[in-house]
Write a protein that holds these residues in place. Structure first.
Motif, short mmCIF file in Angstrom:
data_model
loop_
_atom_site.label_atom_id
_atom_site.label_comp_id
_atom_site.label_asym_id
_atom_site.label_seq_id
_atom_site.Cartn_x
_atom_site.Cartn_y
_atom_site.Cartn_z
N VAL B 195 21.25 44.29 37.41
CA VAL B 195 21.02 45.16 38.57
C VAL B 195 19.59 44.99 39.07
O VAL B 195 19.34 44.87 40.27
N PHE B 196 18.67 44.95 38.14
CA PHE B 196 17.27 44.87 38.53
C PHE B 196 16.95 43.56 39.24
O PHE B 196 16.31 43.54 40.29
N GLY B 197 17.43 42.45 38.65
CA GLY B 197 17.18 41.15 39.26
C GLY B 197 17.79 41.09 40.66
O GLY B 197 17.16 40.62 41.62
N PHE B 198 19.01 41.61 40.77
CA PHE B 198 19.71 41.62 42.05
C PHE B 198 18.96 42.47 43.07
O PHE B 198 18.79 42.06 44.22
N GLY B 199 18.47 43.64 42.62
CA GLY B 199 17.71 44.52 43.51
C GLY B 199 16.44 43.85 44.00
O GLY B 199 16.08 43.92 45.18
N ALA B 200 15.76 43.16 43.09
CA ALA B 200 14.53 42.46 43.46
C ALA B 200 14.84 41.39 44.50
O ALA B 200 14.08 41.19 45.46
N MET B 201 16.00 40.72 44.32
CA MET B 201 16.37 39.66 45.26
C MET B 201 16.67 40.26 46.64
O MET B 201 16.27 39.69 47.66
N LEU B 202 17.36 41.40 46.67
CA LEU B 202 17.65 42.04 47.96
C LEU B 202 16.36 42.43 48.68
O LEU B 202 16.23 42.23 49.89
N ALA B 203 15.41 43.01 47.91
CA ALA B 203 14.13 43.37 48.52
C ALA B 203 13.44 42.13 49.07
O ALA B 203 12.89 42.13 50.17
N GLY B 204 13.50 41.05 48.28
CA GLY B 204 12.90 39.79 48.73
C GLY B 204 13.58 39.29 50.00
O GLY B 204 12.92 38.83 50.94
N PHE B 205 14.90 39.42 50.05
CA PHE B 205 15.68 39.00 51.22
C PHE B 205 15.21 39.77 52.46
O PHE B 205 14.98 39.18 53.53
N ALA B 206 15.03 41.10 52.28
CA ALA B 206 14.53 41.90 53.41
C ALA B 206 13.18 41.38 53.88
O ALA B 206 12.93 41.27 55.09
N GLY B 207 12.32 41.04 52.92
CA GLY B 207 10.99 40.51 53.28
C GLY B 207 11.08 39.22 54.07
O GLY B 207 10.40 39.03 55.07
N VAL B 208 11.97 38.31 53.64
CA VAL B 208 12.11 37.02 54.34
C VAL B 208 12.63 37.25 55.76
O VAL B 208 12.14 36.66 56.72
N MET B 209 13.63 38.11 55.89
CA MET B 209 14.24 38.31 57.19
C MET B 209 13.29 38.94 58.20
O MET B 209 13.33 38.64 59.39
N ILE B 210 12.41 39.83 57.73
CA ILE B 210 11.54 40.53 58.67
C ILE B 210 10.27 39.71 58.97
O ILE B 210 9.61 39.94 59.98
N ALA B 211 9.98 38.73 58.09
CA ALA B 211 8.72 37.98 58.22
C ALA B 211 8.52 37.35 59.61
O ALA B 211 7.40 37.38 60.13
N PRO B 212 9.57 36.80 60.25
CA PRO B 212 9.33 36.21 61.58
C PRO B 212 8.95 37.23 62.65
O PRO B 212 8.41 36.87 63.69
N ILE B 213 9.25 38.51 62.43
CA ILE B 213 8.93 39.53 63.44
C ILE B 213 7.59 40.18 63.14
O ILE B 213 6.74 40.34 64.01
N LEU B 214 7.41 40.57 61.88
CA LEU B 214 6.15 41.21 61.50
C LEU B 214 5.19 40.14 60.98
O LEU B 214 5.59 39.03 60.67
#
Lengths: 335, 307
Positions: B195-214
């Motif tokens: 669960v933890f690894g998966f959660g970390a990956m989801l947070a990372g995914f959010a970071g990658v997706m928002i990076a081109p805007i912010l």
């Protein structure tokens, strides 16, 4: 299990007579003695730097003491305690900008404002428990933060400069660094003594009892909510006192005083010192601020050292610096 | 307020909402299953963005950068769990706060040390960089739609995972009563690690997706972390459904509040005080909402059952 309990009680009992005075009486005296001696020592070196630094430690220690009262004795983990510091500071700043620069006005105003905020928010916060309490205090802290940021007539985001320190009944006593130092020390000692008296009183026993088991205290006929609300308001006022001193020390108020990071730092200070011991809150504050100052002298990347130190402290010394102290003491006793 | 502006801001609110959901999902599961307060979840989002910038510089391809960053975020999450967090289960919440705060300090400074303090940018993939006309006279950036779409896709995937699979069943059971699940012979620690690894990956995914805007900068995880905590508390700790609905609610309330607070206040206030008070109220709106929700429903809107 029972065996272990017995031996533990036995050890505690044998250590009690010798240990209690050390932790209960001598240690605070040593701490306050050190604070009192700093101005004498600093005459040899960079006086204003050292005085300023230790004054800062004492001011934050007042806020930390108040938070420790909540966290350590009432299990009310507040994540918005910096708001009270900020409200106290803004009371000084706003009054000063209208020409009211005397302690006789600004100190009561700071205490009243923080008490009012604590009372209003406490009514709501104390309906919740545990993690929800942490979050709702954070919410109110953030509301205070954003309110301060939007006070355009008083500097908004940029903060507000105070042109002179408060006078005391018209005399410019606080301008003297040493006087201000001892004034802060006096406030710290007063706060400490008040906290001790509170914790030991009947009020404190109910407060601590509701930390262990709120339902039981309610069954015993105490209105836990009222006791907790009173404790919360007192702690808020102490935070306001700390803010009052902070505004005078820096001659500046800013919304940053209320940011959630500040609240987090206050929590860390008391956990570092060992939550639930009042002198621990002072030691923890000193350790946090002095370590920060010392490390930042080496490198601008000091947080890369400070962060892991915090992690190591949690992993290997549960109970904070106070925990190290009593562990050493126990080992020393055993020989 | 024109209809077009309202639609644009609603979409922006949805986009913030799905982003918050990606972060809050991991946070709420970790909290629900292991009773662990992970303040460092926000820096995992930041790290995702930085890793994507780094891998983009190496490969020059957004998709490769995304995949590599996700893998790295997963590995890093597992490493954190292995080195630090697993020694803290069952400890006091305050210990969690202090340790994860230490990690925040270290990583915020660490990215400054490695990548410098200046904000970085991640270029958008070429094919999604334009705008699309949603209706006559209403252009909307494609990338934001991609974020909304991928967030919703992840939400559906999570829903299927949590409700239809064996591991999801264990996670739900763990969030309700971890001791019982453990007593029934499930290795709750291994479950948590997943669960933890998966959660970390989801947070990372959010970071990658928002990076081109912010812009990608140190400390970018701190604000979003607080928002994510607001989300999981309003939604009810341990509840994925609660996190999803609360994330959308918070995203919409925050975005729409910021755009229209002044206009709404003007209806019954003089323009100039409305201009001063409006932004303050807008920033406070979600906290006011949280205080109200907790006042009336102290364990959130959709609490995980049994808590």
């Amino acid at each position: 299990m029972a065996q272990a309990d017995i031996t533990q009680t036995g050890a505690a009992a044998s250590a009690m007579p010798a240990r209690k005075p050390v932790a209960g009486f001598i240690l605070p005296l040593v701490i306050f003695g050190c604070f009192a001696a700093v101005p004498l020592l600093s005459a040899f070196g960079a006086e204003s730097y050292l005085l300023g630094l230790v004054t800062r430690v004492m001011i934050f220690a007042i806020a930390a003491l108040a938070l420790d009262l909540l966290v350590g004795y009432g299990a009310l983990v507040s994540f918005g305690h910096a708001a009270f510091v900020g409200i106290g500071a803004y009371a000084v700043g706003i009054l000063a900008s209208h020409g009211f620069g005397d302690v006789l006005i600004s100190l009561p105003a700071a205490l009243l404002a923080s008490a009012l905020f604590a009372w209003l928010t406490g009514i709501v916060c104390l309906r919740t428990r545990g993690v929800y309490f942490i979050m709702i205090t954070l919410a109110f802290g953030q509301m205070a933060f954003f309110t301060a940021s939007s006070l355009a007539p008083y500097g908004g985001d940029d903060g507000l400069t105070i042109h002179a320190r408060n006078t005391i009944a018209g005399f410019e006593l606080l301008d003297n660094e040493r006087f201000f130092y001892y004034f802060s020390l006096l406030c710290l000692i007063a706060t400490y003594l008040l906290c001790r008296a509170l914790v030991a009183s009947r009020f404190g026993r109910v407060f601590r009892g509701s930390k262990e088991n709120a339902t039981r205290m309610a069954t015993l006929g105490y209105q836990v909510y009222r006791f907790q609300l009173t404790g919360y308001v007192i702690a808020g006022m102490m935070g306001g006192l700390s803010g009052f001193l902070l505004a005078n020390a820096t001659n500046f108020v800013s919304p940053a005083y209320m940011s959630w990071q500040r609240s987090g730092e206050l929590l860390i200070m008391i956990i570092l010192g060992g939550a639930g011991t009042l002198h621990g809150a002072i030691v923890g504050t000193a350790a946090f601020l002095l370590l920060e100052e010392w490390l930042s002298g080496f490198t601008e990347h000091w947080k890369m050292i400070f962060g892991p130190l915090l992690v190591l402290a949690v992993l290997f010394v549960p109970g904070g610096i106070g925990g190290i102290g009593s562990a050493l003491l126990r080992r020393w006793r055993r020989g | 307020m024109s209809t077009a502006l309202f639609i644009v801001q609603t979409l922006n609110g949805l986009q913030l909402g799905v982003l918050l959901f990606l972060i809050a999902a991991g946070l709420t599961l970790v909290f629900g299953v292991m009773d662990f307060i992970n303040l460092a979840h926000g820096v995992q989002y930041m790290l995702g963005a930085y890793l994507a910038v780094m891998f983009y510089a190496l490969t020059g391809n957004f998709l490769f950068a995304l995949i590599l960053a996700l893998g790295a975020a997963l590995l890093f999450g597992l490493l954190l769990e292995f080195v630090i967090f697993r020694h803290l289960y069952g400890r006091d919440h305050l210990d969690h706060v202090i340790a994860t705060f230490g990690i925040i300090l270290f990583l915020n400074q660490g990215v400054k040390f490695v990548w410098g303090a200046a904000p970085l940018t991640l270029p958008m993939p070429e094919m999604f960089s334009g705008s699309v006309a949603l209706m006559p006279g209403l252009l909307y950036p494609v990338w934001r739609l991609v974020i909304i779409g991928s967030g919703l896709a992840v939400a559906i995937l999570l829903y299927v995972l949590v409700t239809q699979t064996r591991i999801g069943m264990l996670v739900r059971a763990g969030a309700t009563n971890a001791n019982m699940v453990s007593a029934l012979g499930v290795d709750i620690r291994r479950l948590f690690m997943i669960v933890f690894g998966f959660g970390a990956m989801l947070a990372g995914f959010a970071g990658v997706m928002i990076a081109p805007i912010l812009s990608v900068e140190p400390g970018m995880g701190d604000t979003i972390l607080i928002l994510a905590f607001v989300v999981i508390v309003i939604g009810g700790i341990g509840s994925i459904r609660g996190a999803f609905l609360a994330a959308l609610l918070i995203g919409l309330v925050d975005t729409l509040g910021r755009s229209f607070a002044v206009d709404i206040l003007r209806l019954f206030m003089a323009p100039s005080p409305a201009r001063t008070v409006g932004p303050a109220i807008a920033s406070m709106l979600i906290y006011i909402l949280m205080a109200l929700v907790l006042y009336f429903r102290p364990s959130g809107l959709f609490p995980a059952k049994g808590r």
